[in-house]
Design an enzyme around this catalytic site. Structure first.
Site, PDB file in Angstrom:
ATOM      1  N   CYS A   1     -23.163  -3.050  32.391  1.00  0.00           N
ATOM      2  CA  CYS A   1     -23.123  -4.498  32.152  1.00  0.00           C
ATOM      3  C   CYS A   1     -21.846  -4.881  31.417  1.00  0.00           C
ATOM      4  O   CYS A   1     -21.423  -6.036  31.465  1.00  0.00           O
ATOM      5  CB  CYS A   1     -24.355  -4.944  31.367  1.00  0.00           C
TER       6      CYS A   1
ATOM      7  N   LYS B   1     -41.662   1.160  30.381  1.00  0.00           N
ATOM      8  CA  LYS B   1     -41.604   1.228  31.839  1.00  0.00           C
ATOM      9  C   LYS B   1     -40.148   1.456  32.223  1.00  0.00           C
ATOM     10  O   LYS B   1     -39.344   0.542  32.242  1.00  0.00           O
ATOM     11  CB  LYS B   1     -42.135  -0.062  32.466  1.00  0.00           C
TER      12      LYS B   1
ATOM     13  N   GLU C   1     -31.366  -8.568  28.062  1.00  0.00           N
ATOM     14  CA  GLU C   1     -29.970  -8.132  28.142  1.00  0.00           C
ATOM     15  C   GLU C   1     -29.704  -7.966  29.624  1.00  0.00           C
ATOM     16  O   GLU C   1     -30.290  -7.097  30.270  1.00  0.00           O
ATOM     17  CB  GLU C   1     -29.762  -6.829  27.369  1.00  0.00           C
TER      18      GLU C   1
ATOM     19  N   GLU D   1     -21.262 -10.637  39.528  1.00  0.00           N
ATOM     20  CA  GLU D   1     -21.344  -9.246  39.089  1.00  0.00           C
ATOM     21  C   GLU D   1     -21.532  -8.333  40.292  1.00  0.00           C
ATOM     22  O   GLU D   1     -22.465  -8.507  41.075  1.00  0.00           O
ATOM     23  CB  GLU D   1     -22.492  -9.059  38.101  1.00  0.00           C
TER      24      GLU D   1
END
Length: 496
Positions: free
Chosen positions: A284, A175, A250, A385
């Site tokens: 990331c 997906k 992750e 973040e």
């Protein structure tokens, strides 16, 4: 040219069950529709999982070296089509072409690496404590695996998950992000051309909440691998824990580059620019914190600000572009909101800070490379973040202070240190709480032959890619086998 993307279920390209579609647009110019893709629903997920379940017995029993031959062919086909695919990555995701080509190269590298693992899926053979008895372990697949992938590495990350899962003998349902369905379809098309049996790899496009979540929690799925935001990943953790379903996560990062007083300044500046503004900060592993020794703090900020101000924004397919667009309007507004937060918190805006929406950039999502100085560790821009081209510079007076600042956030993905003192870097690599540590290099640039993954809120401890402790350890499980040929009952420790 608009590409028509379809789902891929049981070896057939097909529309969503109800025929609905959505559009994928070029973030550098939203007038450019890259692809129309199926807006799938639960029925499409059910069909794809059923196809994967039906294909699993044959794929699991195909010898791993034969599975590896298909992946080797996929690697060769990716190499053949690297330019075309790299341009597609840039057009659909926005990163500059050199990075788009690098995205595809990662997929090539992991294809060849995992193809070789077909002859190296090691277990162990160890001595028994009893006579006439063998002790060994073997690897077996998990079963049907759901793979949920993000938009920022739209070919590389699906390839990391797909190839590791497949070589272990799993069947999969992918997906992809709704921002980059064409890239995912192109990768699955490569696997089809390479000879992947029908049903082993299935592709279902659609929104994460409606399709991805239903897929991950589907009763006939055996495991899930997810890359994306902390909020979505932690939501999946809560849902899958009661199911005792293996889950690899992750997630985010708030990565730091430490620059000590003896560092090669020019090299550190280059690393900070690449770490902070590569992929427009949408990684990331982006270096959104720069922890600079007070000895060179002022000169570092001056040089970094001058270099960042000269970076050219634009369409990543145009030569000379340094920084491409953000992925969509929502991400652009999020980044701008953090810039406002930084100003309100009292950080000093060195350069950037504005959306650019004039001329050739009028129809894209462009934000200037932005640097804040005089940032303190408690500020939100130094802890949360942002996922955009925003860098915070903090001051330190010693290595210990620098490490304390680096470790003070809840994330732990990638950290770097610039210093010419081997003892300093040795202490840093020992004491930094991070899954990846770079010495005299930026926080970006992992290689596929070693595990990739973070600690704490950055991940679940199940790394991607290769090497001991990498993806093979997640996508397979260990079965221990004892063979007793003594002809009598032996009771292990009781008989010692």
């Amino acid at each position: 040219m608009v590409e028509l993307v379809r789902n891929f279920i049981a070896g057939t390209w097909c529309e969503a069950s109800d025929g609905q579609q959505f559009a994928s647009r070029n973030p550098a110019d939203t007038r450019d529709t890259v692809a129309g893709a199926p807006l799938s629903g639960k029925r499409d997920v059910d069909r794809s999982v059923a196809a994967a379940r039906a294909a699993l017995p044959g794929w699991r029993l195909l010898p791993a070296p034969r599975r590896g031959e298909i992946l080797f062919r996929a690697g060769a086909l990716l190499s053949r089509d690297k330019q075309r695919l790299g341009e597609l990555v840039t057009r659909e995701m926005g990163k500059v072409l050199s990075e788009g080509l690098g995205d595809v190269q990662e997929a090539i590298d992991i294809a060849f690496y995992m193809a070789g693992e077909g002859r190296r899926l090691q277990g162990e053979t160890v001595p028994s404590e009893l006579p006439d008895k063998e002790c060994r372990s073997v690897r077996e697949p998990l079963g049907v695996v759901a793979l949920v992938t993000p938009w920022n590495f739209p070919i590389a990350i699906p390839a990391w998950k797909l190839f590791a899962s497949l070589i272990c003998g799993n069947s999969v349902v992918l997906k992809p992000s709704s921002e980059t369905p064409a890239c995912a379809a192109a990768l699955v098309g490569i696997l089809e051309e390479a000879g992947m049996p029908a049903g082993v790899v299935n592709l279902v496009c659609g929104p994460g909440e409606a399709v991805g979540e239903y897929l991950a929690t589907h009763p006939d799925v055996d495991a899930c691998s997810f890359t994306g935001s902390c909020a979505a990943g932690e939501h999946l953790e809560r849902q899958l824990a009661p199911l005792h379903r293996p889950l690899a996560l992750e997630m985010g990062g708030k990565n730091a580059i430490i620059v000590m007083g003896d560092a090669n300044l020019e090299l550190a500046i280059e690393g900070a620019l690449w770490g902070g503004f590569g992929t427009s900060g949408q990684r990331c592993t982006a270096a959104s914190r720069l922890i600079v020794h007070e000895k060179m703090y002022d000169s570092f900020i001056t040089m970094l600000g001058e270099r960042a101000a000269g970076m050219r924004l634009g369409d990543g397919l145009r030569p000379g572009t340094d920084v491409g667009p953000l992925i969509n309007a929502a991400q652009g507004e999020k980044v701008l909101s953090y810039i406002r937060i930084g100003i309100e918190e009292g950080a000093r805006l060195v350069t950037g800070g504005r959306r650019v929406d004039a001329g050739d950039l009028a129809n894209g999502f462009f934000v200037e490379p932005t640097i804040f100085a005089d940032v303190t560790p408690s500020m939100r821009i130094a802890r949360e973040e942002i996922f955009g081209p925003v860098v915070s510079v903090l001051s330190c007076s010693s290595l210990d202070e620098a490490i304390d600042i680096a470790n003070s956030v809840p994330f732990g993905l990638s950290t770097a240190i610039y210093s010419r003192d081997v003892n300093v870097t040795a202490r840093a690599e020992r004491d930094i709480l991070s899954g990846i540590v770079y010495i005299n290099a930026s926080t970006i640039g992992a290689e596929v032959q070693l595990p990739f993954g973070g600690w704490r809120h950055s991940g679940s401890g199940h790394p991607e890619a290769g090497g001991r402790g990498g993806a093979i350890d997640f996508f397979s499980r260990v079965k221990v086998i004892y063979r007793d040929y003594s002809g009598r009952l032996q009771k292990a420790q009781i008989d010692k």
